[in-house]
Design an enzyme around this catalytic site. Structure first.
Site, PDB file in Angstrom:
ATOM      1  CD1 TRP A 117      -5.958  -4.354 -32.213  1.00  0.00           C
ATOM      2  CD2 TRP A 117      -4.707  -3.012 -33.493  1.00  0.00           C
ATOM      3  NE1 TRP A 117      -6.797  -3.471 -32.836  1.00  0.00           N
ATOM      4  CE2 TRP A 117      -6.062  -2.631 -33.622  1.00  0.00           C
ATOM      5  CE3 TRP A 117      -3.734  -2.308 -34.193  1.00  0.00           C
ATOM      6  CZ2 TRP A 117      -6.447  -1.576 -34.433  1.00  0.00           C
ATOM      7  CZ3 TRP A 117      -4.117  -1.256 -34.994  1.00  0.00           C
ATOM      8  CH2 TRP A 117      -5.465  -0.891 -35.110  1.00  0.00           C
ATOM      9  CG  ASP A 152       0.087   0.649 -31.512  1.00  0.00           C
ATOM     10  OD1 ASP A 152      -0.357   1.797 -31.317  1.00  0.00           O
ATOM     11  OD2 ASP A 152      -0.610  -0.286 -31.948  1.00  0.00           O
ATOM     12  CE  LYS A 175      -9.419   1.642 -27.474  1.00  0.00           C
ATOM     13  NZ  LYS A 175      -8.939   1.942 -28.829  1.00  0.00           N
TER      14      LYS A 175
END
Length: 810
Positions: free
Chosen positions: A538, A619, A655
Site C-alpha cells: 500500500w 494490516d 471498507k
C-alpha cells in the site's frame, strides 16, 4: 509473587458478573427500544441492580486486597474492573432513563386520553362526578409512584457518591502515610512552590515590559503617521538607481533666494521626515560660478539636509549624498545648473534599496523666472511645491520602485508531489469526459457507481439518536464497548488471548492512524528494529513508518511473470532479514495485488517468522469484505495467535462497514502476559495523547452497536456478503470480456485468482498513463484498479482499454 487463590476467585467472579451484566443490559436495551411498556421491566431492572451491587461488592473486596500491599498487577486489574463497572452503570442508567422517559410520555398521553373520555362522559351524562374524581385519584397515584422512582434514583446516586468518598478517603490516607514516612517530600514540595512563585513573578515582570514596549512602538507609529500628513507637498521619485535631475535655461539672480528657501525647507524637515522618525546630520550642496559681464565670481553654498539619520524606524543604517555641480556663464543668469539629491538606505521598512530625488522651489516669482528661462526637469513625474504644479519632469532612466519582501523562513520548502492514490480522484473530478472511470481510490460503489451507505449503519445511527447519546470526550484508549467488540471480532470471543486479557487494544484513527501508533511504539521501544514491507505494498506504508523514523526494507511478493505470488522470494527475504525484525503482513486481500497466500503457505510464513524471532505486524483493512466471511478473512491472524506469538494488528472499518469518513479503527498488541499487555496499553495511550489526544466517538458507537446487537450483526454480515459478491461478479465479467476480446492468446486468469476489491492488471507506468490519457480510466500508475468502483456495464469498455494499453503501448 503469585497472586493468592482468593484473588483469582474474585477475578473470576467479577468476570462472570460482568458477562451477566453485559447480557442483561443488552436484553434490557433491546426490550426498551422495541416496546414502550413490557410486563417484566421491574424484574429486569431489579435483577440488573442486584448484579451491579454484587459486582460492586466484589470490587470492594478486590480493592481491600490491593490496599493490603498487593503488587502493581493487582492495582491495574482492579482499575480495569472498576472502569468496566462504571461503564456498565452509566450504560444501564442511560437506558433506564430513556425507557422511563418514554414510558412517562406514554402514561401522560394515556392520562390525557382518559381525562378527555371522562370529560365527554360527563358532558353526555354517561358518567358521574364521583367516577371522574376516582380517575383523577388514580392519576395522582401514578404521579406519586413516578416521584418515588426519582427519589430512589437519587438515593442510589447518593450511595454511589458515598462509596466514592470512602475510596478517596482510603487514597488520601495512603498518601498521608507516605508523606509522613518521607518528611523530605514536604520540604521538596514547599521548595517547588517557592520556585514556582518566583518564576511566576519573573514571567509577569517580563510580560509587563514587553507590553509596555509594544505600546510605545504603536504610539510612535501612530504619532509618525500623524506628523507625516504635514508633508504631502514632498514630490518624491523612488527608483532602484540614481536619478539625475538637470535644470537648463535662464536662471536669474533670484536663484540665491531659491538657495535659502531650499536650505530653510530642508532644515525644517530634518526633524520630521516622511521616511524616518528623526533626520540628523547634513550634507552640503555647493555651486561654483565665475564672474562675467561685471558680475563678481561667486561661490554660493546651498545647504540641503538630505543626509543621514542616526536612527530611523526599521532602518539599520542610512547614508546620504547631495551634490550639485554647475557650469555658470554670464547670460542673464546661470545656465546649465545641475541639481541632484540622492538618498540611499540599506533597509527602510523592508526595502532593500531606495533612491530619493527631491526638487523644491520657493516663490511664484522664482517659478515664473524658471519657466520663462525654459527650465527643463527630466524626471518621471510632475514636481509639486505647496500643492502647486512646478514643472514637467523626465528622467534619464525609467522610474521604478523596488521593494524587497522579507524572505520566508519556509522559502526553501519544495512543492510536495500529489498523493499517488488520492491525487487520482482530483484528476478524475477535473475531467469532463462522459466515459471517465475512477478506479483509483478503494471505495465501494453501487452498480450505478454511486456511494453506498450500509442499511445496518443507518439503523445503528437511529438507535444512537433514540438513546440520546452525548458527544463528550472519549478516554484516550477509546470507547470501551468498541474495544471489546473489535477484539472479539478479530481474535474470536473464545480465543485464549482474549480470555487471558493478553491483548492491549487502543482505538485509533482508522487503519492509517492505527498503523502510525504502532510505528511510534516500534520507534520508541524497539529502537534499531527494521520494518519489512512487501514489494509492492500500500502506497502509504512507507510514509507512515518513514515519518515515525523507522527504517524499512522490502521483501519480494509479486511475480510479474506469473502475475502471482513470489512465495520462494518472500520466504528467502524474510529468512535473510535481521533477527527480531518487524514483518508487515496483509491479513487478507493484499493491497495492491489482491494476491493472498494459501492456508498452507501461511503456515510456512508463520514457521519462518517464529524461527527468526520476528514480530508480525498485520494490516487488516478488509475483514469480511474480501471473501464475505469475517472468520475466513481473520484466519491468518488467528493462526499466528494460536502459536503463542507476540504480534501487532491494525484494524480498519472503512471498507467493511463503509465508514470511510468516520475514521474508525484500532491497534492491537498481543503480548505474552496480561501484565505486559497492561503496560503496553499504557504506553500506546501515551503516544496517542501526543498525536491526537483522543479518538472520535461516532464511528466507534456505530461499530459497537452493530457488533453488540445480534440482529444488526447478522444484517451486517449479509450486506458484506452482498458487496463482496458484487465485486466477485464484476471480476468474473471483466475476465470473460478480456478472454473474448483478446485474440492474442494471453492468459488473463490471474484476475480470477486475486481477491478483494483490487486487481493487479500487470500494466506498467506508461501503459497506465495510456489508460488515463486515451481511455479516461483513472488508476494508480502501478497498474492497480479498484473493482469496487466498476459496474458490470463498464466491463466491456475497460477490457478494450486494457487490451489496447497492454498490446499497443510498450
Amino acid at each position: 509473587m503469585d497472586p493468592p487463590s482468593s484473588w483469582d476467585s474474585l477475578r473470576k467472579q467479577a468476570r462472570k458478573l460482568e458477562a451477566q451484566l453485559d447480557e442483561q443490559i443488552h436484553l434490557y436495551r433491546k426490550a426498551a427500544t422495541i416496546k414502550v411498556d413490557f410486563s417484566n421491566d421491574k424484574d429486569v431492572e431489579s435483577g440488573i441492580d442486584q448484579i451491579l451491587k454484587q459486582l460492586q461488592h466484589v470490587n470492594g473486596q478486590m480493592q481491600a486486597w490491593a490496599s493490603s500491599g498487593g503488587s502493581e498487577t493487582f492495582s491495574h486489574t482492579l482499575t480495569r474492573h472498576q472502569e468496566i463497572l462504571r461503564d456498565l452503570n452509566q450504560e444501564f442508567d442511560w437506558i433506564r432513563s430513556s425507557y422511563r422517559t418514554k414510558k412517562e410520555h406514554a402514561l401522560l398521553l394515556e392520562d390525557f386520553r382518559e381525562f378527555d373520555r371522562s370529560r365527554l362522559d360527563l358532558e353526555d351524562g354517561n358518567g358521574s362526578y364521583e367516577q371522574a374524581l376516582i380517575k383523577e385519584r388514580a392519576s395522582l397515584h401514578r404521579s406519586t409512584g413516578q416521584i418515588d422512582s426519582v427519589i430512589s434514583q437519587a438515593q442510589e446516586t447518593l450511595s454511589t457518591l458515598v462509596f466514592q468518598r470512602s475510596t478517596f478517603g482510603v487514597i488520601s490516607s495512603k498518601v498521608g502515610n507516605v508523606s509522613s514516612r518521607l518528611p523530605n517530600i514536604n520540604q521538596i514540595l514547599s521548595s517547588i512552590k517557592k520556585k514556582k512563585s518566583m518564576d511566576t513573578l519573573v514571567l509577569s515582570l517580563v510580560t509587563s515590559v514587553c507590553v509596555c514596549l509594544i505600546l510605545i512602538y504603536w504610539w510612535n507609529k501612530m504619532n509618525f503617521e500623524f506628523e507625516s500628513s504635514y508633508f504631502d507637498w514632498f514630490s518624491v521619485t523612488v527608483s532602484a538607481q540614481y536619478e539625475h535631475l538637470w535644470l537648463t535655461g535662464n536662471v536669474e539672480k533670484q536663484f540665491v533666494q531659491f538657495r535659502f528657501e531650499i536650505q530653510r525647507i530642508l532644515r525644517t524637515t530634518s526633524n520630521r521626515g516622511r521616511f524616518g522618525s528623526r533626520f540628523r546630520g547634513s550634507s552640503v550642496y555647493s555651486i561654483h560660478g565665475q564672474e562675467t559681464d561685471g558680475e563678481p565670481r561667486a561661490a554660493i553654498e546651498r545647504r540641503a539636509v538630505a543626509g543621514g539619520a542616526s536612527r530611523m524606524i526599521g532602518c539599520s543604517s542610512f547614508t546620504g549624498l547631495a551634490a550639485t555641480r554647475g557650469n555658470l556663464a554670464h547670460e542673464d543668469g546661470y545656465k546649465d545648473v545641475l541639481v541632484g539629491c540622492h538618498i540611499s538606505s540599506s533597509r527602510i521598512w523592508g526595502m532593500g534599496s531606495m533612491a530619493l530625488s527631491l526638487v523644491s522651489v520657493s516663490s511664484p516669482t522664482m517659478l515664473d523666472s524658471l519657466k520663462q528661462g525654459g527650465l527643463k526637469l527630466r524626471t518621471s513625474s510632475e514636481v509639486q511645491f505647496w500643492g502647486k504644479n512646478f514643472s514637467s519632469t523626465r528622467s534619464f532612466t525609467r522610474a521604478s520602485m523596488t521593494v524587497a519582501v522579507r524572505v520566508s523562513r519556509f522559502n526553501d520548502l519544495e512543492m510536495s508531489p500529489p498523493d499517488p492514490i488520492l491525487g487520482v480522484s482530483d484528476l478524475f473530478k477535473a475531467d469532463t469526459s462522459d466515459v471517465k472511470l475512477n478506479l483509483g481510490v478503494g471505495a465501494y460503489r453501487t452498480e450505478e457507481l454511486q456511494p453506498y451507505v450500509l442499511n445496518v449503519v443507518k439503523k445503528a445511527e437511529n438507535l444512537m439518536l433514540e438513546l440520546g447519546e452525548n458527544k463528550e470526550y472519549l478516554p484516550i484508549e477509546g470507547l470501551a464497548a468498541f474495544n471489546k467488540a473489535t477484539v472479539d471480532l478479530l481474535f474470536g470471543a473464545d480465543s485464549p488471548v482474549v480470555q487471558q486479557q493478553r491483548v492491549a487494544t487502543v482505538q485509533g484513527i482508522s487503519g492509517t492512524g492505527s498503523l502510525r501508533l504502532g510505528a511510534a511504539l516500534i520507534a520508541k521501544y524497539l529502537p534499531g528494529s527494521k520494518v519489512l514491507l512487501s514489494s509492492p505494498t500500500w502506497g502509504n506504508h512507507k510514509n507512515i513508518f518513514g515519518d515515525a523514523g523507522v527504517p524499512t526494507s522490502e521483501y519480494r511478493y509479486y511475480d510479474p511473470k506469473t502475475v502471482g505470488l513470489d512465495f520462494d522470494g518472500m520466504i528467502s527475504d524474510i529468512k535473510a532479514a535481521p533477527e527480531g525484525s518487524i514483518v508487515v503482513l496483509h491479513g487478507c486481500a493484499h493491497n495492491p495485488t489482491g494476491i493472498d497466500p494459501t492456508p498452507e503457505q501461511w503456515k510456512v510464513i508463520a514457521d519462518v517468522i517464529q524461527e527468526k524471532n520476528h514480530i508480525p505486524f498485520f494490516d487488516v483493512a478488509y475483514q469480511g469484505f474480501a471473501s464475505g466471511s469475517l472468520d475466513e478473512d481473520a484466519a491468518s491472524v488467528r493462526l499466528f495467535t494460536a502459536r503463542g506469538m507476540e504480534l501487532m494488528v491494525a484494524q480498519s472499518y472503512s471498507k467493511n462497514l463503509g465508514l470511510y469518513a468516520e475514521r474508525i479503527g484500532a491497534i492491537n498488541v498481543v503480548c505474552s502476559s496480561s501484565d505486559v499487555a497492561v503496560r503496553v496499553r499504557s504506553q500506546v495511550k501515551r503516544l496517542a495523547r501526543a498525536i491526537y489526544s483522543n479518538p472520535p466517538i461516532h464511528g466507534a458507537r456505530i461499530v459497537a452497536n452493530v457488533i453488540g446487537n445480534p440482529v444488526l450483526f447478522q444484517e451486517w454480515k449479509d450486506e458484506m456478503e452482498m458487496m463482496a459478491g458484487r465485486i466477485k461478479s464484476v471480476r468474473k465479467i471483466l475476465y470473460d470480456e478480456l478472454s473474448t476480446k483478446d485474440k492474442s492468446g494471453k492468459d488473463w486468469s490471474s484476475i480470477l485468482r486475486q481477491i478483494g476489491m483490487f486487481s493487479f492488471t500487470g500494466l506498467n507506468k506508461v501503459q497506465s498513463d495510456n489508460m488515463t490519457n486515451k481511455w479516461r480510466v483513472y488508476m494508480t500508475n502501478d497498474g492497480r484498479i479498484s473493482l469496487a468502483g466498476l459496474s458490470s456495464t463498464k466491463c466491456s469498455y475497460l477490457a478494450d482499454a486494457i487490451i489496447d494499453s497492454y498490446h499497443n503501448v510498450s
